[in-house]
Structures are given as C-alpha cells and as structure tokens.
Scaffold this motif. Structure first.
Motif, PDB file in Angstrom:
ATOM      1  N   ILE A  46       0.843  -1.209   0.000  1.00 23.76           N
ATOM      2  CA  ILE A  46       0.000   0.000   0.000  1.00 23.76           C
ATOM      3  C   ILE A  46       0.874   1.254   0.000  1.00 23.76           C
ATOM      4  CG2 ILE A  46      -1.727   1.308   1.299  1.00 23.76           C
ATOM      5  CD1 ILE A  46      -2.756  -1.427   2.346  1.00 23.76           C
ATOM      6  N   ALA A  47       1.945   1.239   0.804  1.00 24.01           N
ATOM      7  CA  ALA A  47       2.842   2.396   0.849  1.00 24.01           C
ATOM      8  C   ALA A  47       3.548   2.601  -0.490  1.00 24.01           C
ATOM      9  CB  ALA A  47       3.877   2.214   1.960  1.00 24.01           C
ATOM     10  N   ALA A  48       3.972   1.504  -1.123  1.00 29.11           N
ATOM     11  CA  ALA A  48       4.640   1.615  -2.424  1.00 29.11           C
ATOM     12  C   ALA A  48       3.705   2.206  -3.468  1.00 29.11           C
ATOM     13  CB  ALA A  48       5.145   0.243  -2.872  1.00 29.11           C
ATOM     14  N   LEU A  49       2.474   1.730  -3.509  1.00 28.43           N
ATOM     15  CA  LEU A  49       1.500   2.258  -4.467  1.00 28.43           C
ATOM     16  C   LEU A  49       1.252   3.748  -4.218  1.00 28.43           C
ATOM     17  CD1 LEU A  49      -1.093  -0.674  -4.542  1.00 28.43           C
ATOM     18  CD2 LEU A  49       0.553  -0.047  -6.337  1.00 28.43           C
ATOM     19  N   ALA A  50       1.160   4.123  -2.944  1.00 24.75           N
ATOM     20  CA  ALA A  50       0.930   5.535  -2.617  1.00 24.75           C
ATOM     21  C   ALA A  50       2.091   6.410  -3.089  1.00 24.75           C
ATOM     22  CB  ALA A  50       0.725   5.684  -1.109  1.00 24.75           C
ATOM     23  N   LEU A  51       3.323   5.938  -2.922  1.00 26.28           N
ATOM     24  CA  LEU A  51       4.476   6.727  -3.342  1.00 26.28           C
ATOM     25  C   LEU A  51       4.577   6.796  -4.863  1.00 26.28           C
ATOM     26  CD1 LEU A  51       7.296   5.836  -0.799  1.00 26.28           C
ATOM     27  CD2 LEU A  51       6.142   8.022  -1.124  1.00 26.28           C
ATOM     28  N   HIS A  52       4.215   5.722  -5.552  1.00 23.52           N
ATOM     29  CA  HIS A  52       4.219   5.777  -7.021  1.00 23.52           C
ATOM     30  C   HIS A  52       3.190   6.794  -7.521  1.00 23.52           C
ATOM     31  CE1 HIS A  52       7.063   2.752  -8.430  1.00 23.52           C
ATOM     32  NE2 HIS A  52       6.721   2.015  -7.391  1.00 23.52           N
ATOM     33  N   LEU A 222      -4.130   0.559   7.173  1.00 25.45           N
ATOM     34  CA  LEU A 222      -4.092   1.728   6.277  1.00 25.45           C
ATOM     35  C   LEU A 222      -3.252   2.848   6.888  1.00 25.45           C
ATOM     36  CD1 LEU A 222      -7.779   1.891   4.971  1.00 25.45           C
ATOM     37  CD2 LEU A 222      -5.729   1.260   3.676  1.00 25.45           C
ATOM     38  N   ALA A 223      -3.426   3.082   8.177  1.00 21.18           N
ATOM     39  CA  ALA A 223      -2.646   4.128   8.840  1.00 21.18           C
ATOM     40  C   ALA A 223      -1.166   3.767   8.848  1.00 21.18           C
ATOM     41  CB  ALA A 223      -3.155   4.328  10.261  1.00 21.18           C
ATOM     42  N   LEU A 224      -0.866   2.496   9.088  1.00 23.68           N
ATOM     43  CA  LEU A 224       0.519   2.022   9.103  1.00 23.68           C
ATOM     44  C   LEU A 224       1.176   2.241   7.740  1.00 23.68           C
ATOM     45  CD1 LEU A 224       2.590   0.490  10.913  1.00 23.68           C
ATOM     46  CD2 LEU A 224       1.669  -1.632   9.967  1.00 23.68           C
ATOM     47  N   ALA A 225       0.443   1.937   6.670  1.00 24.27           N
ATOM     48  CA  ALA A 225       1.002   2.048   5.322  1.00 24.27           C
ATOM     49  C   ALA A 225       1.039   3.491   4.824  1.00 24.27           C
ATOM     50  CB  ALA A 225       0.187   1.185   4.352  1.00 24.27           C
ATOM     51  N   LEU A 226      -0.086   4.185   4.927  1.00 27.96           N
ATOM     52  CA  LEU A 226      -0.191   5.513   4.320  1.00 27.96           C
ATOM     53  C   LEU A 226       0.419   6.611   5.195  1.00 27.96           C
ATOM     54  CD1 LEU A 226      -3.828   5.295   2.897  1.00 27.96           C
ATOM     55  CD2 LEU A 226      -1.668   4.956   1.676  1.00 27.96           C
ATOM     56  N   LEU A 227       0.148   6.557   6.495  1.00 26.96           N
ATOM     57  CA  LEU A 227       0.631   7.611   7.387  1.00 26.96           C
ATOM     58  C   LEU A 227       2.068   7.349   7.837  1.00 26.96           C
ATOM     59  CD1 LEU A 227       0.012  10.181   9.018  1.00 26.96           C
ATOM     60  CD2 LEU A 227      -0.840   8.703  10.855  1.00 26.96           C
ATOM     61  N   SER A 228       2.288   6.189   8.460  1.00 25.41           N
ATOM     62  CA  SER A 228       3.596   5.929   9.069  1.00 25.41           C
ATOM     63  C   SER A 228       4.675   5.562   8.061  1.00 25.41           C
ATOM     64  CB  SER A 228       3.465   4.813  10.115  1.00 25.41           C
ATOM     65  OG  SER A 228       2.604   5.199  11.147  1.00 25.41           O
ATOM     66  N   THR A 229       4.289   5.063   6.889  1.00 24.15           N
ATOM     67  CA  THR A 229       5.292   4.628   5.921  1.00 24.15           C
ATOM     68  C   THR A 229       5.395   5.600   4.750  1.00 24.15           C
ATOM     69  OG1 THR A 229       4.818   2.330   6.537  1.00 24.15           O
ATOM     70  CG2 THR A 229       6.116   2.678   4.548  1.00 24.15           C
ATOM     71  N   ALA A 230       4.348   5.722   3.928  1.00 24.46           N
ATOM     72  CA  ALA A 230       4.421   6.579   2.738  1.00 24.46           C
ATOM     73  C   ALA A 230       4.628   8.048   3.122  1.00 24.46           C
ATOM     74  CB  ALA A 230       3.164   6.411   1.902  1.00 24.46           C
ATOM     75  N   PHE A 231       3.718   8.594   3.940  1.00 31.46           N
ATOM     76  CA  PHE A 231       3.851   9.993   4.340  1.00 31.46           C
ATOM     77  C   PHE A 231       5.069  10.201   5.231  1.00 31.46           C
ATOM     78  CE2 PHE A 231       2.727  13.522   7.287  1.00 31.46           C
ATOM     79  CZ  PHE A 231       2.772  14.548   6.347  1.00 31.46           C
ATOM     80  N   GLY A 232       5.370   9.214   6.074  1.00 32.84           N
ATOM     81  CA  GLY A 232       6.541   9.319   6.944  1.00 32.84           C
ATOM     82  C   GLY A 232       7.824   9.472   6.151  1.00 32.84           C
ATOM     83  N   TYR A 233       7.958   8.706   5.061  1.00 31.97           N
ATOM     84  CA  TYR A 233       9.152   8.829   4.230  1.00 31.97           C
ATOM     85  C   TYR A 233       9.227  10.201   3.570  1.00 31.97           C
ATOM     86  CZ  TYR A 233      11.200   4.154   4.319  1.00 31.97           C
ATOM     87  OH  TYR A 233      11.853   3.012   4.692  1.00 31.97           O
ATOM     88  N   ILE A 234       8.112  10.687   3.052  1.00 32.66           N
ATOM     89  CA  ILE A 234       8.100  12.005   2.418  1.00 32.66           C
ATOM     90  C   ILE A 234       8.519  13.080   3.412  1.00 32.66           C
ATOM     91  CG2 ILE A 234       6.616  13.763   1.356  1.00 32.66           C
ATOM     92  CD1 ILE A 234       4.932  11.429   0.220  1.00 32.66           C
ATOM     93  N   LEU A 235       7.966  13.010   4.618  1.00 34.05           N
ATOM     94  CA  LEU A 235       8.296  13.974   5.658  1.00 34.05           C
ATOM     95  C   LEU A 235       9.763  13.861   6.060  1.00 34.05           C
ATOM     96  CD1 LEU A 235       6.908  16.112   7.423  1.00 34.05           C
ATOM     97  CD2 LEU A 235       6.431  14.321   9.102  1.00 34.05           C
ATOM     98  N   TYR A 236      10.248  12.638   6.191  1.00 36.34           N
ATOM     99  CA  TYR A 236      11.639  12.395   6.576  1.00 36.34           C
ATOM    100  C   TYR A 236      12.603  13.035   5.586  1.00 36.34           C
ATOM    101  CZ  TYR A 236      15.931   9.659   7.273  1.00 36.34           C
ATOM    102  OH  TYR A 236      17.229   9.265   7.471  1.00 36.34           O
ATOM    103  N   PHE A 237      12.364  12.811   4.309  1.00 29.07           N
ATOM    104  CA  PHE A 237      13.275  13.351   3.300  1.00 29.07           C
ATOM    105  C   PHE A 237      13.162  14.877   3.189  1.00 29.07           C
ATOM    106  CE2 PHE A 237      12.974   8.936   1.471  1.00 29.07           C
ATOM    107  CZ  PHE A 237      14.277   8.598   1.805  1.00 29.07           C
ATOM    108  N   ARG A 238      11.982  15.415   3.484  1.00 30.96           N
ATOM    109  CA  ARG A 238      11.831  16.866   3.477  1.00 30.96           C
ATOM    110  C   ARG A 238      12.640  17.488   4.612  1.00 30.96           C
ATOM    111  NH1 ARG A 238       6.131  20.333   3.409  1.00 30.96           N
ATOM    112  NH2 ARG A 238       7.100  22.391   3.507  1.00 30.96           N
ATOM    113  N   ILE A 239      12.582  16.882   5.803  1.00 29.50           N
ATOM    114  CA  ILE A 239      13.371  17.385   6.928  1.00 29.50           C
ATOM    115  C   ILE A 239      14.857  17.258   6.631  1.00 29.50           C
ATOM    116  CG2 ILE A 239      13.908  17.056   9.375  1.00 29.50           C
ATOM    117  CD1 ILE A 239      11.065  15.905   9.692  1.00 29.50           C
ATOM    118  N   MET A 240      15.268  16.136   6.052  1.00 32.25           N
ATOM    119  CA  MET A 240      16.678  15.931   5.750  1.00 32.25           C
ATOM    120  C   MET A 240      17.197  16.980   4.769  1.00 32.25           C
ATOM    121  SD  MET A 240      18.633  12.483   4.438  1.00 32.25           S
ATOM    122  CE  MET A 240      18.217  11.614   5.947  1.00 32.25           C
ATOM    123  N   ALA A 241      16.371  17.321   3.765  1.00 34.38           N
ATOM    124  CA  ALA A 241      16.780  18.337   2.794  1.00 34.38           C
ATOM    125  C   ALA A 241      16.929  19.699   3.439  1.00 34.38           C
ATOM    126  CB  ALA A 241      15.767  18.394   1.653  1.00 34.38           C
ATOM    127  N   ALA A 242      16.100  19.974   4.446  1.00 26.92           N
ATOM    128  CA  ALA A 242      16.119  21.294   5.078  1.00 26.92           C
ATOM    129  C   ALA A 242      17.146  21.393   6.200  1.00 26.92           C
ATOM    130  CB  ALA A 242      14.729  21.624   5.619  1.00 26.92           C
TER     131      ALA A 242
END
Length: 301
Positions: A46-52, A222-242
């Motif tokens: 689910i997380a992979a599909l969301a990121l794609h 759904l929360a585990l996949a979409l919130l903690s994994t897909a969105f978590g990765y997006i947030l993580y990389f945004r913080i790392m860039a900043a």
C-alpha cells in the motif's frame, strides 16, 4: 544548504516522531488479527503504491528502477521486509512502547557497523561511550527475558533489536543511493520489499484461509502504510533536505515516547521501572552519539 533547525523544522521533526511512534501502536493493533508476514506485505504494498502515485513518473523513476533493481532488492530486504517482519513477530508478545524502545538502538548499531564497513565513519571516544551506554540500556531491557523473570519471552525482546541491527546495515548500504532522488529511493525499496514479502505471505500465512480482520485492524493497516510509511518517508526526506542528516536523526529520541504514550492511553500498556531505566540509558546513549550536548558543554567551559 542551511542545516539549522528553525521552529518549522522542529515542528516537522516532532510530527515525524509522533508518526513513527504511532507505527508501533498501529502494528500492535493489526498484528492481533493479521499474521506478521501478511501485515508486512500489506504495509509495504500500500505504501509503495501511494508513493508511485505521489511521484507520478517524475525523477525518471522507472529507468532508475530498471537499472538498479538488484540494489533496491537488497535495500528493500534489509530496510523494510526483514526488520518489519522481526518487529511484527515481536509485537505479538510485547507492547508498542517496549518494541519502540528496543528498536531505538538503531543508531548504536549503525555506528558500530559503519565503523567496520566504511572508511569515513570510524569510532571516536564519544561514539564508543554512547554505544556502551546504549547497549547497557538494551541489556537492562532484555535482562528479565534472559533470567525468565519478565512477562515477555526473550525471543520477543530480541527481535526488535535484530531489526535495529538490520536497519544499521541498511543505513550503511543506503549510502550508494545518495545520488538518486530521495522519493525514488523510498518508492524503489518499498516496491522491491513488497515483492519479497508477497511469496512469504502466500507460503507461510496462506492469507486466503484467514478470517477477515475487523474494522479497527483494517484502519490500523491503512494508517501504518499511508501515514507511518508513505507519508513518513516524504516527511523524513523533506526534513533531511532542510536540516541535514544529523539533525533528522534526532527523531530517534522522539519515537519511543510517542509509542509509549499511545500504548498507555489506548492499549492499557504499562512500562516497569526497569523498562523506564533501560529507555533512559538508551536515550542518554543516543544523546552522547549525537555529540551536540558535548559540543555545547565544550563551548561554555
């Protein structure tokens, strides 16, 4: 690049700590109804599909995946499929808070592994001290399991630690992806790891024979996949860039408290005094590893 932590970046970091702490809470709910390997597969797919969908073909993603699929398989195994499975199996017998504390040893193992496999990240006196303190905290936590004096079996306590070691290898191996756009790395490893988890789920769990999980378990997945994994990765990389990798690594200190709080509020979990002591030692070890407190003290003396 400005690597300072402003108020906005700190707020994002706290949010990420809450989200990743919640992953242990969601997993604890879901794993009571869905076998660990099937839960791993659902989370990753689910997380992979969301990121794609989020990437939508940008960053030349499909050419990169085609050219480096073997490397993504390795990263997906040691950074997703294996550690997630270990944590979920452990959480069949231990609570969200304790699993999060044990898994918070990841930076300690990363330092030890990087010292052996890299030439630019060798142990310093501060790193050695931080590792020793953190490992002492781990021993405090798993000690009752060794002596059979605790409620949780030793194997369940060791699995999140083994997951942390796997994450440590992944952090070192992941350096070879530094020239690839971060969202592509996230999507690539999640795609690869879901392909790894699929046959394991089919062979081990035979999910078609399982009863349909209740609504709370479905929402937790759904929360585990979409919130903690897909969105978590997006947030993580945004913080790392900043703010840079070092500042972003501070999230490790925020994950256990949020997992413990959610476990206490909604799952009726309680930590013993020994478990709090272990958490304090691991947290202190991570502070020493980070080095910021030592540098601040040096400036004031």
């Amino acid at each position: 690049m400005d690597s300072r932590m402003n108020a906005w970046t700190w707020s994002l970091l706290v949010l990420l700590g809450l989200i990743w702490g919640a992953s242990f809470f969601f997993a604890r709910i879901a794993v009571q109804h869905v076998p660990p390997l099937t839960l791993v597969f659902l989370r990753l797919l689910i997380a992979a599909l969301a990121l794609h969908i989020y990437i939508a073909g940008r960053f030349d993603i499909y050419s990169i995946l085609k050219a480096r699929w073997r490397e993504f398989l390795i990263l997906g195994l040691i950074n997703n499929a294996l550690p997630h499975a270990l944590i979920f199996f452990g959480q069949t017998r231990i609570g969200a808070g304790l699993a999060a504390i044990l898994n918070a040893t990841t930076p300690i193992w990363t330092v030890l592994i990087a010292n052996y496999f890299t030439s630019d990240e060798k142990l310093s006196s501060a790193k050695i001290a931080g590792c020793l303190v953190g490992l002492a905290g781990t021993i405090v936590l798993i000690g009752p399991g060794i002596s059979a004096g605790g409620e949780a079996p030793l194997w369940a306590l060791l699995l999140p630690v083994l997951a942390a070691i796997s994450y440590g290898f992944a952090a070192t191996y992941g350096k070879r992806f530094k020239n690839i756009p971060a969202p592509v790395t996230a999507a690539g490893q999640l795609t690869a790891s879901s392909l790894i988890a699929l046959p394991l789920s089919l062979l081990w769990d035979r999910p078609w024979t399982l009863a349909a999980p209740p609504l709370d378990a479905l929402l937790a997945i759904l929360a585990l996949a979409l919130l903690s994994t897909a969105f978590g990765y997006i947030l993580y990389f945004r913080i790392m860039a900043a703010a840079g990798a070092t500042n972003t690594s501070l999230v490790t200190l925020l994950v256990p408290p949020s997992a413990i709080l959610l476990g206490v509020l909604f799952l009726g979990e309680r930590l013993t005094s020994g478990e709090f002591a272990g958490m304090a030692l691991i947290g202190f070890g991570l502070v020493i590893l980070d080095g910021r407190a030592y540098r601040l003290l040096a400036k004031t003396t």
